[in-house]
Design an enzyme around this catalytic site. Structure first.
Site, PDB file in Angstrom:
ATOM      1  N   ASN A 209       0.857  -1.187   0.000  1.00 42.43           N
ATOM      2  CA  ASN A 209       0.000   0.000   0.000  1.00 42.43           C
ATOM      3  C   ASN A 209       0.891   1.235   0.000  1.00 42.43           C
ATOM      4  OD1 ASN A 209       0.499   0.806   2.847  1.00 42.43           O
ATOM      5  ND2 ASN A 209      -0.464  -1.184   3.249  1.00 42.43           N
ATOM      6  N   LYS A 285       9.464 -17.393  -8.831  1.00 41.85           N
ATOM      7  CA  LYS A 285       8.850 -16.261  -9.514  1.00 41.85           C
ATOM      8  C   LYS A 285       7.830 -16.764 -10.542  1.00 41.85           C
ATOM      9  CE  LYS A 285       9.804 -12.311 -12.370  1.00 41.85           C
ATOM     10  NZ  LYS A 285      10.735 -11.673 -13.259  1.00 41.85           N
ATOM     11  N   PRO A 301      -4.905 -11.315  10.012  1.00 44.84           N
ATOM     12  CA  PRO A 301      -5.377 -11.122  11.392  1.00 44.84           C
ATOM     13  C   PRO A 301      -5.569  -9.631  11.666  1.00 44.84           C
ATOM     14  CG  PRO A 301      -3.029 -11.656  11.337  1.00 44.84           C
ATOM     15  CD  PRO A 301      -3.548 -11.847   9.944  1.00 44.84           C
ATOM     16  N   LYS A 334     -14.493   3.715  13.753  1.00 44.47           N
ATOM     17  CA  LYS A 334     -13.344   2.841  14.045  1.00 44.47           C
ATOM     18  C   LYS A 334     -12.933   2.953  15.518  1.00 44.47           C
ATOM     19  CE  LYS A 334      -8.738   1.524  12.477  1.00 44.47           C
ATOM     20  NZ  LYS A 334      -7.662   1.662  11.524  1.00 44.47           N
TER      21      LYS A 334
END
Ligand SMILES: Cc1cc2nc3c(=O)[nH]c(=O)nc-3n(C[C@H](O)[C@H](O)[C@H](O)COP(=O)(O)O)c2cc1C
Length: 402
Positions: A209, A285, A301, A334
């Site tokens: 990210n 790969k 998790p 949240k």
């Protein structure tokens, strides 16, 4: 020995009160500080290098282009010092600093200095009242400089009014206060996470990210400089004067965090942990000629869920959220869902801050009061200080007063 081991730069400018700094040096040195005097060229009309070298027991720095080792003086002196005090600070030097002018060693040094600065102005009362001098001073105050205001009284120039350098005992007290306040996290153990996890697909590819880890790193650095015992769990390798653990994936992070959380006063979860990972990681790969590729993703998790289950009432958990819309509503959701004490929300739709940038603008919300504190766009190093002060002092500290 209130200043034991502290490295202090004493900046002296061209004002008649320069001689008074001899007394200030003696107070600082007696208190255990290592003082280095940096003079503007004009200051050397008022005080001699010999006096300052003898009192500080250090070289005296004036000329910017003197011989130096590989690092220029304005960088090396700045790196090593804990605090910068300018006493007396002339109207001229105040004006230069407020406008980013770096035309001598002292003003260059202050431009690179990112730790606490105290300014003790001294000047003729009319200079002190001058509109532009006051505007420049306001700029410094708004940027977080500490000011020891000059006093009223008889001035060397024959006038009477405000402008006399504050009593050196008062300046010394301010130095001690700022140094002590800077260690407000002493005795706290703080666990910080940083970076975006990298979930492997094969030996060369991963799901990642945009998180650069700069925010988490800035928080860990700031917590350390405020005196905390820091443990940084990051998705990348980094060398720091505090403990660091490298955990590139969410699963690795999950193995480390609960154990390290035990015994910590707070967890600051700035890392962007991937929600998913590849079910199978190819040993070799994956070749392009294998045609289309599809990856089955399974859920990672949820580290914060796990922490919520083991957290004691004295431990704080601070979460982050990156939102592109409904920032406040999503952040509150949240905060509640993850049983967080604080949430720091980033609007990542902004182009001038957030992911990969050295700048950020955040909204901090605490569980108890639900009070929102929104910062302006600031360097992440400043945002880190605001977050720590809000979380640990429960102050509503405006950015500019840090
Ligand atoms: C005798 C004398 C005393 C001075 N005292 C002061 C003073 O107390 N404060 C001040 O701002 N300027 C004072 N000045 C003017 C500064 O020296 C001048 O503005 C100079 O440019 C400051 O340079 P610097 O800021 O680089 O040290 C004084 C000048 C002279 C000649």
């Amino acid at each position: 020995m209130r200043l034991s081991g502290k490295k202090i730069i004493l900046g002296i400018t061209g004002g008649i009160a320069a001689y008074k700094t001899c007394g200030l040096i003696r107070l600082m040195v007696k208190s255990g500080a290592d003082v280095k005097a940096v003079l503007t060229p004009n200051a050397s009309n008022f005080i001699t290098e010999t006096t300052l070298r003898t009192l500080t027991k250090n070289p005296v720095y004036i000329r910017q282009f003197d011989e130096f080792e590989w690092k220029p003086e304005h960088v090396s002196l700045s790196d090593e010092a804990d605090l910068f005090i300018i006493a007396p600070a002339s109207a001229n030097t105040i004006g230069k600093i407020a406008n980013g002018i770096s035309d001598n060693l002292l003003t260059s040094l202050i431009t690179v200095f990112d730790k606490p600065v105290i300014i003790a102005p001294a000047m003729n009362c009319k200079m002190w009242e001058n509109k532009f001098v006051q505007e420049n001073l306001s700029k410094l105050i708004n940027s977080g400089f500490h000011i020891v205001e000059p006093e009223q009284g008889e001035l060397a120039c024959g006038y009477e009014g405000a402008g006399r350098l504050a009593d050196i005992n008062k300046i010394y007290e301010k130095i001690c206060e700022v140094i002590e306040q800077e260690k407000f996290l002493k005795g706290k153990r703080i666990l910080v996470t940083a970076g975006g996890t990298k979930e492997p697909i094969d030996p060369v590819r991963y799901i990642g990210n945009k998180s650069s880890g700069k925010m988490g790193l800035a928080i860990a650095d700031a917590a350390y400089s405020f005196g905390a015992e820091v443990c940084l769990v990051s998705t990348f390798k980094t060398q720091k004067p505090y403990k660091t653990i490298e955990t590139p994936t969410a699963e690795q992070m999950q193995r480390v965090i609960p154990e390290k959380f035990h015994g910590s006063d707070a967890l600051i979860m700035a890392a962007a942990v991937s929600d998913y990972r590849a079910r199978e990681v190819a040993r070799h790969k994956i070749k392009k000629d294998s045609g289309e590729m599809s990856i089955e993703l399974i859920k990672n998790p949820d580290i914060l869920d796990e922490i919520a289950g083991i957290k004691s009432s004295s431990q704080l958990v601070i979460g982050f959220c990156a939102e592109t819309e409904n920032l406040e509503q999503n952040a509150l959701g949240k905060l509640e869902k993850k049983n967080l004490d604080f949430i720091v929300a980033n609007d990542v739709s902004r182009e001038d801050a957030g992911f990969e940038s050295d700048y950020n603008a955040v909204t901090i919300i605490d569980r108890e009061t639900r009070q929102l504190q929104t910062t302006p766009r600031l360097p992440k190093t400043e945002i880190a200080k605001i977050i720590l002060k809000r979380v640990f002092s429960n102050y509503d500290v405006p950015a500019k007063n840090l």
